[in-house]
Design a protein around this motif. Sequence first.
Motif, PDB file in Angstrom:
ATOM      1  N   LEU A   1     -17.286  52.410  23.488  1.00 25.12           N
ATOM      2  CA  LEU A   1     -17.248  50.648  22.396  1.00 25.12           C
ATOM      3  C   LEU A   1     -18.484  50.837  21.166  1.00 25.12           C
ATOM      4  N   ALA A   2     -19.332  51.217  21.527  1.00 23.98           N
ATOM      5  CA  ALA A   2     -21.241  50.869  21.235  1.00 23.98           C
ATOM      6  C   ALA A   2     -20.874  52.432  19.645  1.00 23.98           C
ATOM      7  N   ARG A   3     -20.138  53.232  19.996  1.00 25.42           N
ATOM      8  CA  ARG A   3     -20.190  53.446  19.017  1.00 25.42           C
ATOM      9  C   ARG A   3     -18.999  53.359  17.565  1.00 25.42           C
ATOM     10  N   ARG A   4     -17.947  52.462  17.907  1.00 27.41           N
ATOM     11  CA  ARG A   4     -17.369  51.951  17.070  1.00 27.41           C
ATOM     12  C   ARG A   4     -18.240  50.243  16.383  1.00 27.41           C
ATOM     13  N   PHE A   5     -19.036  50.059  17.168  1.00 26.96           N
ATOM     14  CA  PHE A   5     -20.436  48.928  16.821  1.00 26.96           C
ATOM     15  C   PHE A   5     -20.595  49.817  15.229  1.00 26.96           C
ATOM     16  N   VAL A   6     -21.434  51.109  15.655  1.00 28.66           N
ATOM     17  CA  VAL A   6     -22.526  51.223  15.209  1.00 28.66           C
ATOM     18  C   VAL A   6     -21.396  51.953  13.912  1.00 28.66           C
ATOM     19  N   ALA A   7     -20.289  52.439  13.644  1.00 30.51           N
ATOM     20  CA  ALA A   7     -19.612  52.553  12.762  1.00 30.51           C
ATOM     21  C   ALA A   7     -19.219  51.351  11.801  1.00 30.51           C
ATOM     22  N   LEU A   8     -19.394  50.665  12.108  1.00 26.85           N
ATOM     23  CA  LEU A   8     -18.799  49.033  11.692  1.00 26.85           C
ATOM     24  C   LEU A   8     -19.808  48.396  11.384  1.00 26.85           C
ATOM     25  N   GLY A   9     -21.242  49.043  11.272  1.00 25.62           N
ATOM     26  CA  GLY A   9     -22.835  48.719  10.862  1.00 25.62           C
ATOM     27  C   GLY A   9     -23.702  47.652  11.816  1.00 25.62           C
ATOM     28  N   ILE A  10     -23.016  47.780  13.116  1.00 25.44           N
ATOM     29  CA  ILE A  10     -24.252  46.921  13.486  1.00 25.44           C
ATOM     30  C   ILE A  10     -25.278  48.216  14.022  1.00 25.44           C
ATOM     31  N   GLY A  11     -26.239  47.378  13.992  1.00 25.65           N
ATOM     32  CA  GLY A  11     -27.960  47.925  14.344  1.00 25.65           C
ATOM     33  C   GLY A  11     -28.746  47.358  14.511  1.00 25.65           C
ATOM     34  N   PRO A  12     -30.042  47.926  14.546  1.00 21.67           N
ATOM     35  CA  PRO A  12     -31.000  46.659  14.940  1.00 21.67           C
ATOM     36  C   PRO A  12     -30.943  45.962  13.946  1.00 21.67           C
ATOM     37  N   ASP A  13     -31.200  43.777  14.993  1.00 19.75           N
ATOM     38  CA  ASP A  13     -31.643  42.873  14.090  1.00 19.75           C
ATOM     39  C   ASP A  13     -29.966  42.600  13.220  1.00 19.75           C
ATOM     40  N   THR A  14     -29.510  42.988  13.599  1.00 21.51           N
ATOM     41  CA  THR A  14     -27.628  42.245  13.285  1.00 21.51           C
ATOM     42  C   THR A  14     -27.405  41.951  14.265  1.00 21.51           C
ATOM     43  N   LEU A  15     -27.058  40.708  13.952  1.00 20.06           N
ATOM     44  CA  LEU A  15     -26.018  39.922  15.271  1.00 20.06           C
ATOM     45  C   LEU A  15     -24.708  39.482  15.678  1.00 20.06           C
ATOM     46  N   VAL A  16     -24.057  39.828  16.448  1.00 21.58           N
ATOM     47  CA  VAL A  16     -22.275  39.828  16.579  1.00 21.58           C
ATOM     48  C   VAL A  16     -22.428  38.577  17.325  1.00 21.58           C
ATOM     49  N   ALA A  17     -21.209  38.107  16.945  1.00 19.98           N
ATOM     50  CA  ALA A  17     -20.231  36.921  17.409  1.00 19.98           C
ATOM     51  C   ALA A  17     -19.708  37.921  18.708  1.00 19.98           C
ATOM     52  N   VAL A  18     -19.222  37.633  19.680  1.00 20.28           N
ATOM     53  CA  VAL A  18     -18.837  37.858  21.123  1.00 20.28           C
ATOM     54  C   VAL A  18     -18.089  35.966  21.531  1.00 20.28           C
ATOM     55  N   ALA A  19     -16.868  36.455  21.341  1.00 21.08           N
ATOM     56  CA  ALA A  19     -15.739  35.345  22.112  1.00 21.08           C
ATOM     57  C   ALA A  19     -14.745  36.219  22.839  1.00 21.08           C
ATOM     58  N   VAL A  20     -15.093  36.200  24.063  1.00 17.39           N
ATOM     59  CA  VAL A  20     -14.215  36.710  24.866  1.00 17.39           C
ATOM     60  C   VAL A  20     -14.213  36.107  26.317  1.00 17.39           C
TER      61      VAL A  20
ATOM     62  N   VAL B   1     -22.474  39.478  11.361  1.00 22.39           N
ATOM     63  CA  VAL B   1     -21.827  40.942  10.673  1.00 22.39           C
ATOM     64  C   VAL B   1     -20.350  40.981  11.459  1.00 22.39           C
ATOM     65  N   LEU B   2     -20.141  40.566  12.643  1.00 24.94           N
ATOM     66  CA  LEU B   2     -19.198  41.547  13.140  1.00 24.94           C
ATOM     67  C   LEU B   2     -18.775  40.354  14.076  1.00 24.94           C
ATOM     68  N   PHE B   3     -17.544  39.635  14.244  1.00 25.93           N
ATOM     69  CA  PHE B   3     -17.031  39.056  15.286  1.00 25.93           C
ATOM     70  C   PHE B   3     -16.061  39.539  15.710  1.00 25.93           C
ATOM     71  N   VAL B   4     -16.781  39.893  17.676  1.00 29.87           N
ATOM     72  CA  VAL B   4     -15.432  40.215  18.183  1.00 29.87           C
ATOM     73  C   VAL B   4     -14.974  39.422  19.350  1.00 29.87           C
ATOM     74  N   ARG B   5     -13.463  39.944  19.181  1.00 30.77           N
ATOM     75  CA  ARG B   5     -13.169  38.897  20.242  1.00 30.77           C
ATOM     76  C   ARG B   5     -11.783  38.717  20.889  1.00 30.77           C
ATOM     77  N   SER B   6     -11.176  38.685  21.784  1.00 24.97           N
ATOM     78  CA  SER B   6     -10.259  39.516  22.754  1.00 24.97           C
ATOM     79  C   SER B   6      -8.678  38.783  22.047  1.00 24.97           C
ATOM     80  N   SER B   7      -7.415  38.856  22.720  1.00 29.11           N
ATOM     81  CA  SER B   7      -6.433  38.334  21.440  1.00 29.11           C
ATOM     82  C   SER B   7      -6.258  37.504  22.091  1.00 29.11           C
ATOM     83  N   GLU B   8      -6.471  36.747  23.613  1.00 26.65           N
ATOM     84  CA  GLU B   8      -6.807  35.727  23.585  1.00 26.65           C
ATOM     85  C   GLU B   8      -6.952  34.145  23.073  1.00 26.65           C
ATOM     86  N   VAL B   9      -8.271  35.264  22.216  1.00 27.60           N
ATOM     87  CA  VAL B   9      -9.102  33.470  22.208  1.00 27.60           C
ATOM     88  C   VAL B   9      -8.700  33.789  20.983  1.00 27.60           C
ATOM     89  N   GLY B  10      -7.992  32.003  20.019  1.00 28.66           N
ATOM     90  CA  GLY B  10      -7.745  31.624  18.875  1.00 28.66           C
ATOM     91  C   GLY B  10      -8.792  31.387  18.115  1.00 28.66           C
TER      92      GLY B  10
END
Length: 574
Positions: free
Chosen positions: A34-53, A95-104
């Motif tokens: 999953l981290a490799r997917r995030f890197v491909a999406l532009g995630i790196g040091p001092d970038t913020l990812v919102a997580v709603a899981v 810079v990225l919003f990560v969620r699961s499908s059950e989160v509206g």
Amino acid sequence: MFESTVTRFPDATALVFGDRATGYAELNARANQLARRFVALGIGPDTLVAVAVPRSDELITVLLAVLKAGGAYLPLDPTYPADRLAYMIADAEPVLFVRSSEVGLRADGTPEYVVDQPELQAERAREATEDLTDADRLAPLDAAHLMYVIYTSGSTGTPKGVAVPHAGVADMIATHAERIGPGPGDRVLQWASISFDAAFWDITLALLSGATLVMASADDVLPGDPLHETLRRHEITHATLPPVALSVTDSEGVLVNGTVMSTGDACTPTLVRKWAPGRRLFNGYGPTEVTVGSTFSGPVAPDDDEITIGIEWTGERVQVLDDRLDVTGGEGELYLSGPGIARGYLNRPGLTAVRFVPDPQGEPGSRMYRSGDRGSRRSDGELLFAGRADAQVKVRGFRVELGEVEAALTAHPGVGLAVATVEGDLADARVVAFVTPAAGQEVAPQELRQYVGRSLPEHMVPSMVTVLEHFPTTSNGKIDRAALRTPAATATAGHTGWHEGMSYDDALCAMVAELLGVPVVTPDQNFFEIGGHSVLATKLAGRIRQDLGVKVPIRSLFESTSLSELARAVEKAA
């Protein structure tokens, strides 16, 4: 640190959720994919990812993946009000919003990644599973880079994001090893909401030591019988719980010879007598503005004369200073310093400058956090906590700025002035509010509770709102807060309570009235709409079992739309 643990214990069980168990090597491989997917999406040091899981093994995989990619996570508990979560996203600008499908929840304008979407899971499975290195990231990662941002209640009326870097983790893990000693064979309960920094303590206590992290559903960790059953069923050896949860949960037969950390609020002698025998009980202290904590004491014994907050973590420092920032031998304000203090408040340079101040006793350029907590240091070095120096309070272990509650109430067009305060103690503690209507307006208490519930988390919503024509004042014209009393605090003396022979409807109304401290409750009312909360729900379930001899599932209390409907569930279970 995690990967070194994987190297030492690749086949040990890292994570348990429901009937699924995941080994360290497998968890590491999933996180790397999953981290490799995030890197491909532009995630790196001092970038913020919102997580709603939601609480699950997938949540832990996502958090590890964000950190492996070099990013920092913004935890969004899906049970929080949508308006509050939306504010956090807008304020933090991830810079990225990560969620699961059950989160509206949605984040307009922010790229989205749905972790359980089948095609995305297939892409992850095709990625290499080797450990990530700085060469794989967008840029090298170091201890000064951001690790997480957690939002806390704000005195100005809006939550504020505390930006915490990686630098304090080494001290925290050293403290784990030296004073708690977790390791393979131990089972650590992940109890705290992911939006609370104690969750990071739970996760690292297990996954950076070789122990097993036990995840459970939100229903299964409710204080009282559900939590007791989870501790027993999963043979938990280490749990970090606030006093409010400890106060309503039976200690018999759980955490035997294990470790329990009381944190988030003052630990009382009653709790020590209940939880210290047969296990190690520690008492922890530390605000969100440090890497989870600063001090803890223990093991605490039932016959200890005083319950202290202990001594500093390895590498951290606490100073008791007077108003001139001089060290005082008596009571003063607690100032916290060391690698574990946060960068400051996200996008709040002014507030950061006020709370994170130069350390006159430290190295040039060093800072300390002005906690707003009062305390003193004993001759043996142990610290004593003496309460807050401002309007911040603790409700069921959660930090609450009453100013934020008041701001939410006065945002309603029908409210002129608002005052929030706290009534009750420990498990019964609840926010209550008083308002005066705006000129020519009429406001209904229930309408106001529903209004603020759209922006405030459940523990901050006033359990009762009292509408007054005007506020009492002191001699200098200020609102006399000490003179404010809800009807619940003054009108229950004549309440007769439950007695045998009552119908289930009347019995439940009587029990609820006693629990909430209100004079009258009717069958058509909803327990949670008149001031009930999750902890009181477990107490009500206990009363039903004790007084009526009926055991009802705790879920029945949450699903019943009225006390009358709950009475039918009790009748059916009888």
